[in-house]
Scaffold this motif. Sequence first.
Motif, mmCIF file in Angstrom:
data_model
loop_
_atom_site.group_PDB
_atom_site.id
_atom_site.type_symbol
_atom_site.label_atom_id
_atom_site.label_comp_id
_atom_site.label_asym_id
_atom_site.label_seq_id
_atom_site.Cartn_x
_atom_site.Cartn_y
_atom_site.Cartn_z
ATOM 1 N N TYR A 1 -5.280 6.554 3.910
ATOM 2 C CA TYR A 1 -4.332 7.663 3.935
ATOM 3 C C TYR A 1 -4.296 8.295 5.325
ATOM 4 N N LEU B 1 -6.866 2.477 -1.379
ATOM 5 C CA LEU B 1 -5.742 3.218 -0.786
ATOM 6 C C LEU B 1 -6.238 4.453 -0.040
ATOM 7 N N ALA C 1 -0.707 1.430 1.552
ATOM 8 C CA ALA C 1 -0.955 2.723 2.204
ATOM 9 C C ALA C 1 -0.169 2.825 3.513
#
Length: 134
Positions: free
Chosen positions: A103, A99, A72
């Motif tokens: 973000y 993930l 990420a």
Amino acid sequence: MQLAKGATVAVADGEKFNLFRNTGDEANPKLTALASPDVDNDNKSSGTRHHSSSANPDGGQMEEDSFAAGTAAVLNRQVLAGKIKDLVIIAAPRTLGELRKHYHAKLSDVLAGEIAKDLTGHSVKDIEKTIAAA
């Protein structure tokens, strides 16, 4: 799923990370492999802390979560640098969940779609078919 020309496709699991670019058009995507960036796997504090147990005897889940956090971070840096304008992420379901925790807001803005499926090690044709079917 329609895949914009020039879109980046990230394919990841807890150990592997590959990037592709759509060099075709929306109706006929053609994925071209990009150089796979190095992933910093040193983020041991990502997600929840995992302890050894019968379900996780070797602590491997912490390594996979760290790899997802590093993946990420790579994607966030590329989005912030303007290298990625449209992004599709294909990842093993557990990896995709990890993930998402990492973000950046700008990554969320360019995210065209997510597919919860482990396609690392699969052919480019398999990846293209999965995107077309999504």
